[in-house]
Write a protein that holds these residues in place. Sequence first.
Motif, mmCIF file in Angstrom:
data_model
loop_
_atom_site.group_PDB
_atom_site.id
_atom_site.type_symbol
_atom_site.label_atom_id
_atom_site.label_comp_id
_atom_site.label_asym_id
_atom_site.label_seq_id
_atom_site.Cartn_x
_atom_site.Cartn_y
_atom_site.Cartn_z
ATOM 1 N N GLY A 81 5.216 -3.598 -11.490
ATOM 2 C CA GLY A 81 3.953 -4.314 -11.236
ATOM 3 C C GLY A 81 2.805 -3.215 -11.085
ATOM 4 N N ASP A 82 1.852 -3.591 -10.734
ATOM 5 C CA ASP A 82 0.636 -2.730 -10.644
ATOM 6 C C ASP A 82 0.499 -2.053 -9.552
ATOM 7 O OD1 ASP A 82 -1.957 -1.372 -10.875
ATOM 8 O OD2 ASP A 82 -3.227 -3.444 -11.275
ATOM 9 N N LEU A 83 0.731 -0.924 -9.468
ATOM 10 C CA LEU A 83 0.636 -0.243 -8.064
ATOM 11 C C LEU A 83 -0.892 -0.025 -7.385
ATOM 12 C CD1 LEU A 83 3.078 2.881 -9.271
ATOM 13 C CD2 LEU A 83 3.548 1.293 -7.347
ATOM 14 N N ASN A 84 -1.903 -0.222 -8.344
ATOM 15 C CA ASN A 84 -3.220 -0.235 -7.828
ATOM 16 C C ASN A 84 -3.428 -1.565 -7.347
ATOM 17 O OD1 ASN A 84 -4.018 2.244 -8.353
ATOM 18 N ND2 ASN A 84 -5.065 1.728 -10.246
ATOM 19 N N ASN A 85 -2.727 -2.522 -7.525
ATOM 20 C CA ASN A 85 -2.959 -3.884 -7.129
ATOM 21 C C ASN A 85 -2.121 -4.245 -5.529
ATOM 22 O OD1 ASN A 85 -3.524 -6.667 -6.759
ATOM 23 N ND2 ASN A 85 -3.245 -7.076 -8.733
ATOM 24 N N PRO A 86 -2.891 -4.233 -4.629
ATOM 25 C CA PRO A 86 -2.203 -4.645 -3.241
ATOM 26 C C PRO A 86 -1.407 -5.962 -3.129
ATOM 27 C CG PRO A 86 -4.520 -4.089 -2.956
ATOM 28 C CD PRO A 86 -4.360 -4.448 -4.550
ATOM 29 N N GLU A 87 -1.868 -6.676 -4.163
ATOM 30 C CA GLU A 87 -1.192 -8.151 -4.198
ATOM 31 C C GLU A 87 0.244 -8.015 -4.723
ATOM 32 O OE1 GLU A 87 -3.565 -11.326 -4.296
ATOM 33 O OE2 GLU A 87 -3.924 -10.132 -2.581
ATOM 34 N N HIS A 88 0.403 -6.934 -5.592
ATOM 35 C CA HIS A 88 1.638 -6.547 -6.194
ATOM 36 C C HIS A 88 2.560 -6.158 -5.516
ATOM 37 C CE1 HIS A 88 0.340 -6.898 -10.775
ATOM 38 N NE2 HIS A 88 -0.415 -7.988 -10.054
ATOM 39 N N ALA A 89 4.162 -6.792 -5.669
ATOM 40 C CA ALA A 89 5.034 -6.204 -5.000
ATOM 41 C C ALA A 89 5.238 -4.763 -4.780
ATOM 42 C CB ALA A 89 6.289 -7.084 -5.225
ATOM 43 N N VAL A 90 5.191 -4.347 -6.196
ATOM 44 C CA VAL A 90 5.367 -2.808 -6.124
ATOM 45 C C VAL A 90 4.623 -2.205 -5.250
ATOM 46 C CG1 VAL A 90 6.207 -2.542 -8.525
ATOM 47 C CG2 VAL A 90 4.046 -2.567 -8.136
ATOM 48 N N HIS A 91 3.325 -2.439 -4.789
ATOM 49 C CA HIS A 91 2.313 -1.928 -4.131
ATOM 50 C C HIS A 91 2.896 -2.112 -2.671
ATOM 51 C CE1 HIS A 91 -1.642 -0.472 -2.712
ATOM 52 N NE2 HIS A 91 -1.283 -1.069 -1.665
ATOM 53 N N GLN A 92 3.163 -3.323 -2.434
ATOM 54 C CA GLN A 92 3.742 -3.644 -0.926
ATOM 55 C C GLN A 92 4.901 -3.001 -0.762
ATOM 56 O OE1 GLN A 92 3.846 -7.913 -1.451
ATOM 57 N NE2 GLN A 92 1.505 -7.801 -1.367
ATOM 58 N N LEU A 93 5.877 -2.606 -1.648
ATOM 59 C CA LEU A 93 7.043 -1.912 -1.325
ATOM 60 C C LEU A 93 7.072 -0.574 -1.141
ATOM 61 C CD1 LEU A 93 9.340 -3.745 -4.027
ATOM 62 C CD2 LEU A 93 9.648 -3.789 -1.428
ATOM 63 N N VAL A 94 6.202 0.354 -1.479
ATOM 64 C CA VAL A 94 6.049 1.771 -1.404
ATOM 65 C C VAL A 94 4.918 2.104 -0.605
ATOM 66 C CG1 VAL A 94 7.599 2.232 -3.211
ATOM 67 C CG2 VAL A 94 4.920 2.061 -3.613
ATOM 68 N N GLN A 95 3.878 1.031 -0.540
ATOM 69 C CA GLN A 95 2.697 1.539 0.029
ATOM 70 C C GLN A 95 1.976 2.809 -0.354
ATOM 71 O OE1 GLN A 95 3.777 1.236 4.052
ATOM 72 N NE2 GLN A 95 4.817 -0.654 3.383
ATOM 73 N N PRO A 96 1.835 3.051 -1.710
ATOM 74 C CA PRO A 96 1.319 4.315 -2.448
ATOM 75 C C PRO A 96 0.033 4.900 -1.461
ATOM 76 C CG PRO A 96 0.910 2.653 -3.757
ATOM 77 C CD PRO A 96 1.479 1.839 -2.794
ATOM 78 N N ASP A 97 0.264 6.258 -1.321
ATOM 79 C CA ASP A 97 -0.827 6.899 -0.548
ATOM 80 C C ASP A 97 -1.949 7.371 -1.651
ATOM 81 O OD1 ASP A 97 -2.580 8.389 1.236
ATOM 82 O OD2 ASP A 97 -1.003 9.353 2.007
ATOM 83 N N PRO A 98 -3.077 6.702 -1.455
ATOM 84 C CA PRO A 98 -4.130 7.433 -2.672
ATOM 85 C C PRO A 98 -4.423 8.647 -2.233
ATOM 86 C CG PRO A 98 -5.166 5.494 -1.328
ATOM 87 C CD PRO A 98 -3.522 5.584 -0.663
ATOM 88 N N LYS A 99 -4.377 9.171 -1.001
ATOM 89 C CA LYS A 99 -4.841 10.507 -0.930
ATOM 90 C C LYS A 99 -3.869 11.608 -1.383
ATOM 91 C CE LYS A 99 -7.460 9.488 3.389
ATOM 92 N NZ LYS A 99 -6.553 8.400 3.931
ATOM 93 N N HIS A 100 -2.782 11.147 -1.464
ATOM 94 C CA HIS A 100 -1.430 12.046 -2.033
ATOM 95 C C HIS A 100 -1.123 11.851 -3.235
ATOM 96 C CE1 HIS A 100 -1.800 13.171 2.381
ATOM 97 N NE2 HIS A 100 -1.640 14.385 1.769
ATOM 98 N N ALA A 101 -2.053 11.159 -4.119
ATOM 99 C CA ALA A 101 -1.494 10.773 -5.416
ATOM 100 C C ALA A 101 -0.422 9.717 -5.423
ATOM 101 C CB ALA A 101 -1.215 12.195 -6.301
ATOM 102 N N GLY A 102 -0.592 9.041 -4.514
ATOM 103 C CA GLY A 102 0.632 7.953 -4.516
ATOM 104 C C GLY A 102 1.786 8.193 -4.049
ATOM 105 N N ARG A 103 1.794 9.019 -3.226
ATOM 106 C CA ARG A 103 3.172 9.312 -2.412
ATOM 107 C C ARG A 103 3.531 8.176 -1.562
ATOM 108 N NH1 ARG A 103 2.432 14.923 0.263
ATOM 109 N NH2 ARG A 103 1.925 13.718 1.960
ATOM 110 N N PRO A 104 4.716 7.696 -1.441
ATOM 111 C CA PRO A 104 5.027 6.557 -0.806
ATOM 112 C C PRO A 104 4.743 6.810 0.698
ATOM 113 C CG PRO A 104 6.976 7.682 -1.399
ATOM 114 C CD PRO A 104 5.948 8.363 -2.192
ATOM 115 N N ARG A 105 4.237 5.652 1.319
ATOM 116 C CA ARG A 105 4.043 5.756 2.738
ATOM 117 C C ARG A 105 5.149 4.979 3.552
ATOM 118 N NH1 ARG A 105 -2.144 4.622 3.289
ATOM 119 N NH2 ARG A 105 -1.548 3.359 1.456
ATOM 120 N N ASN A 106 6.106 4.469 2.595
ATOM 121 C CA ASN A 106 7.130 3.652 3.039
ATOM 122 C C ASN A 106 8.336 4.866 3.385
ATOM 123 O OD1 ASN A 106 9.828 2.533 3.422
ATOM 124 N ND2 ASN A 106 9.604 1.056 1.748
ATOM 125 N N PRO A 107 8.974 5.046 4.582
ATOM 126 C CA PRO A 107 9.654 6.149 4.792
ATOM 127 C C PRO A 107 10.951 6.038 3.844
ATOM 128 C CG PRO A 107 9.497 4.624 6.695
ATOM 129 C CD PRO A 107 8.528 4.281 5.722
#
Lengths: 413, 761, 271
Positions: C206-232
Amino acid sequence: MDSALIPQGVNRCPLWKFALGIAIVGAVLMWGVYAMMLVWIKGLNQTNMNDAYGFALWIWADLSVIALGGGAFFTGFLRYVIGINDLKNIINYAVIIGFICYSSAQLILGLDVGQPLRGWFIFWHANVHSMLTEVAFCLTAYFGVLCVEYVPLLLENRQLDRVPFFHNLSHNLHEIMAVFAATGAFLSFFHQGSLGGVSGVLFARPFGFREGVFVWPWTFFLYTWSAAACGPCFTILITKITEKVTKKKLVKDNVIQILAKIAGWMLATYMVAKIIDTIYWATVTAPSKGFDLMTFYSNNPLYGIWILILELVVCGIVPAAILITPKWRGNPRGLTLAMILAVIGVCLNRWVMILQVLAIPVLPFENWALYMPSWQEIATTILPVCYGIILIMISYRYLPVFPQEKELNPIAG
Amino acid sequence: MKIDRRSFLSFIVGGAAGTALTPLPWKITDDLSIWSQNWPWTPVPPNGEVTFVNSVCRLCPGGCGITVRKVDARAVKIEGMDGYPVNDGGICPLGLSGLQLLYGPTRIPYPMKRKGNRGDGKWEKISWEKAVSEVVTKLGEIRKNNRPHGLACISESDRGTVAGLMARFMSAFGSQNFIRQPSMEDSYELALYLMHGIRAEAGFDIENAAFVLSFGSGVIEGWGSPVRMFRANSKLIKTGGKVVQIEARLSKSAAKSDKWIPINPGTETALALAMAHVIIKEGLYNKDFIENHAFGFEDWTDGQGNKQQGFKSLVTATYAPENVAEATGVEKAVIVSLARHFARASKPLAICGRGQGRTSSAIGEFLAVQALNALVGNINQEGGFHAISDNDYIDWPEIETDQIASNGLQNGRLDEAGSENYASVRYLPHRFFENIIAETGYPIQVLFAAGANPLYSLPDTKAVKAALDKVPFIVSFSSFMDETAQYSDIILPDHTYLERYEDVPTPIGLQKPIIGLTRPVVSPQLDTKHLGDVILGIAKGLGGSMAQAFPWKSYEACLEKTLGRKLDTLLDKGYWSPAVFSVPEWIKAFETASGKFEFVVSDQDGNGDRKTKPIADWYTGVESQGDPVTYPLLLIPYDSMRLVNGFVGDPPFVIKTVEDTVLKGKDVFIEINPKTAKQLGLSEGKYARLTTPKGNAKVRVHLFEGIKEGIIALPRGLGHTAYDSYIADKGVNYNELIGAVYDPVSGLDAAWGIRAKLGKA
Amino acid sequence: MKQTQGNNGNKKFGMVINLDLCTGCGSCMVACMAENNVPFKEDETDKLDSITWMRVYKLKNGKSWPNADICYLPRPCMHCGGHGDHGHSPCVSVCPAVATDYSMATGIVSQIYTRCFGCRYCMAACPYHVRYFNWWDPVWPEGMERFLNPDVSVRMRGVVEKCSFCFHRYQLAMNKAFLEGRRVLEEDEYQSACTQACPAGAITFGDLNNPEHAVHQLVQPDPKHAGRPRNPKAFRLLERLETNPKVYYVSSRKWVRQSGDNYLKKEKQKI
Ligand SMILES: Nc1nc2c(c(=O)[nH]1)N[C@H]1C(S)=C(S)[C@@H](COP(=O)(O)OP(=O)(O)OC[C@H]3O[C@@H](n4cnc5c(=O)[nH]c(N)nc54)[C@H](O)[C@@H]3O)O[C@H]1N2
Ligand SMILES: Nc1nc2c(c(=O)[nH]1)N[C@H]1C(S)=C(S)[C@@H](COP(=O)(O)OP(=O)(O)OC[C@H]3O[C@@H](n4cnc5c(=O)[nH]c(N)nc54)[C@H](O)[C@@H]3O)O[C@H]1N2
Ligand code: SF4
Ligand code: SF4
Ligand code: SF4
Ligand code: SF4
Ligand code: SF4
């Protein structure tokens, strides 16, 4: 029968001997041509390259001959731009060797790409970010320069020189040669450098990657530098070999010594830079990406730390020391040894920066990839060597390549 | 002529401009590159109207719904059918590769008759009329000679209308020799018959289980209905359910499980019984179920007044954890803790059937595992074990056999299934072939092979071949040039599943009944015929009672008639399932003599009298073949979703997924513990000679820390000799190295491995 | 001049692969081959010469029996955003002929076969071995070319190919949406073939930029670090190289997460 073509006042071997030599080398050349046709018709499956080794023997040969051909631009630069006049006695040969190296490089590139018929896309659809684009433009332009530099020598052939047009053309070209030499030096600076950039910019390949200034990684400068150092060594080495084969002295020692000395200092300073680069890379760049230095040199049957020592010490510091020490440099054996080591050193550097980069697993769960070239690759790599020998044989026989030959080898009676 | 600087420059510039302006070099350069972008030998797939056809995959017993994308008449991609109850959109590598089989070179294009010797691969094209009449003539002869029981048929499945027609044909003809390829179904069926008293299919409600205890079942290696099991496994993981894998080798299932318990292969029965011991000793069993719905838990007295041992005293007397710890290789503490966890889990479920479950096993193992399910009372419960009686939608008129057929049927089965010795077993394929070789019973004169490839997939392929050599006429109905087809005398090629209609009964292991419908996705691509129609044709050709037994005009007519109104649902929705379905309550679930779940295994005769073998005889495993001195190692097989282990070979896409530590060039790798390898002087990648009592093969060595010292493992699904150059000649067929081992009480083949030795090659 | 893939309406398609669910079955590999007309040869056991846009790797924990553990890791193209997500993927920036390019609108790294002239520089640049060269002419056994998918062009010998995130599916979905007068796709309208096929449901797209999309929710990309996952439990392959992949992995096993990157000996000891 061919005596009319041979420059006046010099001795050449009998025609049959010459023809026999050409035939022998030519036979090997035809083997290479056969392999080349196989590659063009059947494709790159004729090689042992694979998806881990997208670059292999050929690209190594390419980078090596371009480094070795660096004698042409650097000697030209010294002769025409800096104005070291003595070098006019070796510049012809440097240009011929350069011409051979660069034409070989182009041939190999023509073989190496999967779709040679689309090779020109590199110009037409150029990507300014790509080091290869820079290489392609500068290399082609510089090859043009080398042609222009080679033409006047061709036109000095006894028969061609008789044609007034050619005579004048040659004269005019000579007059503006400084412009071409300067252009050539400029272009070479960039393409040698961008060849260095080829692996230096690979930020996801920690073995090759180097930090740098602006868009250029340090390898950009190191390559130019090492080509300027080792190219002339190769020119001298080939000159020495030619003297051995023809059993004649062709270039005076002082000329060789000047060039060797300059090469020596280039090599010495290059080694300082290279060692600093290596230390920074080994202690800062690579560790920042999770790589201990030794991970690049272990767990495989070929690439051990010996390779780094060989490159830096045996084929770097040692020849540099010989060449900057007048006594050692003056000793013919010392000189020859230094030339050979420097040439091996630069070739080894190119090997490492191309093949070892690819051999090292970057994904932690992958293994080292080793590769053995196929006979087709070897044959097509020997092909340009044969072509070079033939071109040298013909040039030497029919062109006044060595201005000092007559003086050094007066014909008796 | 004097050239000044100016004319020199003009020359240079003019020359360059002149060349550049000539269109020729540029045109040629451009044309060449365009040509290189359109090489005529690189295909350009034509565009067209896109449509989708829903069907059911038939490449394994999984029964997944598929949606095939078509462009005009071409099928271009198979996908999993969204919403299909089995696989809901998911699909396995083989299912995805179906079009390579449909359009591939391994198809049999038309009916063919053997020329030259058997197996030479020389064929003569014949017409369908001729093919059918040849078979009719042969069959007519054996009927005329009053030997209809000399006809045998081996089939992949015995369910659904196609297998049903085949079985009906056999009965009407006068032969009992309808044989199904072996699988864990044999063992589960028998266990259910013995313990539940019903002929039913095993169903596993893994999706809702909380603790799955797997005795070597490759839950994610293709066991049961593969895609459904994958989905169930994922659901289990997401809902926090636990999986414990008991297996000798670190399989994918073991690696994915929450806990892997390495066990010495062949000792699973003992481990299950030791767990039962702990559960009983600690009083962790379901008292309601055991006291009210089970029989044979306690010691009992049989009809003759003899005292008989019950399950409880069996396990308490013999199977204390400390007694089995050494043999199983599982420590006492582990057994105890495992037993407690299993018994205390909210919804525990024990399953068995090794790997993909494509072989039968010792009945003792299945009984012991089923006993665990009974102890925790999960039978017919949510998240537990369900016994699913096949929904009997096939209701054809009784066959009126003629005299010849009736006489033939008197002869019983050549494989002795259902005979006094093996009363409750339905099929014993290995015994069938052994009896042919030994010339026990009566000779088989005609063998039908339908959807089965015994010459590849039965153990001891050399023996199977020797048996086939004694059968004068082999008829293959295969769509593909498999090993058995290649060794037959005449081939009447069936449509592939993408070209035909067929009903697909409840896939193995599903916990609720459904019917699926395979339907033609494309029109028949070659001169093939639906197996159902061919059977009808042969029956008509034979005439008389045979013709009468098959009153349908065509297979499609038969299917329509059989399915009735269900067909509309099937055509519409892609599957049919009962509007309401629930498994029966305990009180109604068992049809044994006691009307309860029975721990005690007792075949019943017609009067309901028990003919009892002591309980200890039933709950045992079997030893592997070969003596441990000559053969110091144990060879076990392993299954993989990336290899095909059924009646088709590995299509190019599937074989492409195989790792280079499994297959390299033509060589298969044997997995071996590095320590064992070192003792044998073998290292990674080295060639070795693998020898078993049944055969030998050249293999390469792959060191694997996931296998115990002294055990070596070989993948199943390689070593085909037939099909085409994409499939054949890769690795070794495990079945060439192994023989059947008889389970003494059931007669089933219970081999789980074989002793072996490995030497430098 | 620098562009970033912020939330300026641009999509950033990405994938999350749950390694706890992945069974290593290889369906994703085959789905990709079938969807994308990937060629095959009689012998595909030389993995350095075998085109698999999606490749499932087997990871090992390096311990001996019975503590050995394995895990499967499917590896498509990472569609790297490069440093800071500016679109300078390792491969794109080196291609001399712009035969592979980064789309700011989708975050997808394209590959144009008819433009590629086969220099293989991109292969040298990609640390994930995602790029495959067509060493051979693609040949289908007679008749088998009938299953080729017209949505994806067949590649000729001598060019590089790789996972496209099934870009043609995006195009088809966009066309359909456009005909229906829509400009935005629903999450399920554009799904890759491997995601769709995976029997274990291990892949999410899905679209990592879209907070509604599952991919975004699963990894919680950190925009400050070029999308590094916040999910541990999520990680990306070779995070330290700053290639900035758009393929994320999730695993509850620590050794698996650590297998995704290189660590110095002394760092490893600390972990
Ligand atoms: N329905 C519809 N039709 C249209 C249009 C529309 O918007 N909708 N637009 C019209 C316009 S303006 C145009 S320009 C044309 C475009 O028409 P086409 O040029 O046919 O364009 P596409 O269908 O976008 O893509 C062509 C092929 O490229 C493949 N492809 C995708 N990514 C890559 C890649 O990285 N490399 C390579 N080699 N191939 C790739 C696609 O799978 C497809 O097979 O269509 C016209 N027709
Ligand atoms: N993601 C993605 N982006 C793409 C492409 C792709 O395949 N994928 N394809 C690229 C290509 S090849 C192209 S050509 C471009 C096309 O990109 P655009 O030129 O933006 O094309 P359309 O999306 O068709 O939008 C054109 C606009 O014109 C309006 N319009 C229609 N008819 C008329 C008219 O008669 N007069 C006026 N004034 N307006 C009208 C339409 O409603 C619409 O708003 O997109 C490019 N961008
Ligand atoms: S699991 Fe079996 S039925 Fe399902 S798609 Fe695969 S081969 Fe077909
Ligand atoms: S299809 Fe799914 S489960 Fe199978 S290997 Fe790929 S990601 Fe893993
Ligand atoms: S994974 Fe490799 S090919 Fe894909 S974008 Fe990154 S560098 Fe490029
Ligand atoms: S091989 Fe093709 S895509 Fe890769 S860098 Fe060269 S031209 Fe670009
Ligand atoms: S996203 Fe599409 S192209 Fe990429 S691996 Fe998955 S199926 Fe293949």
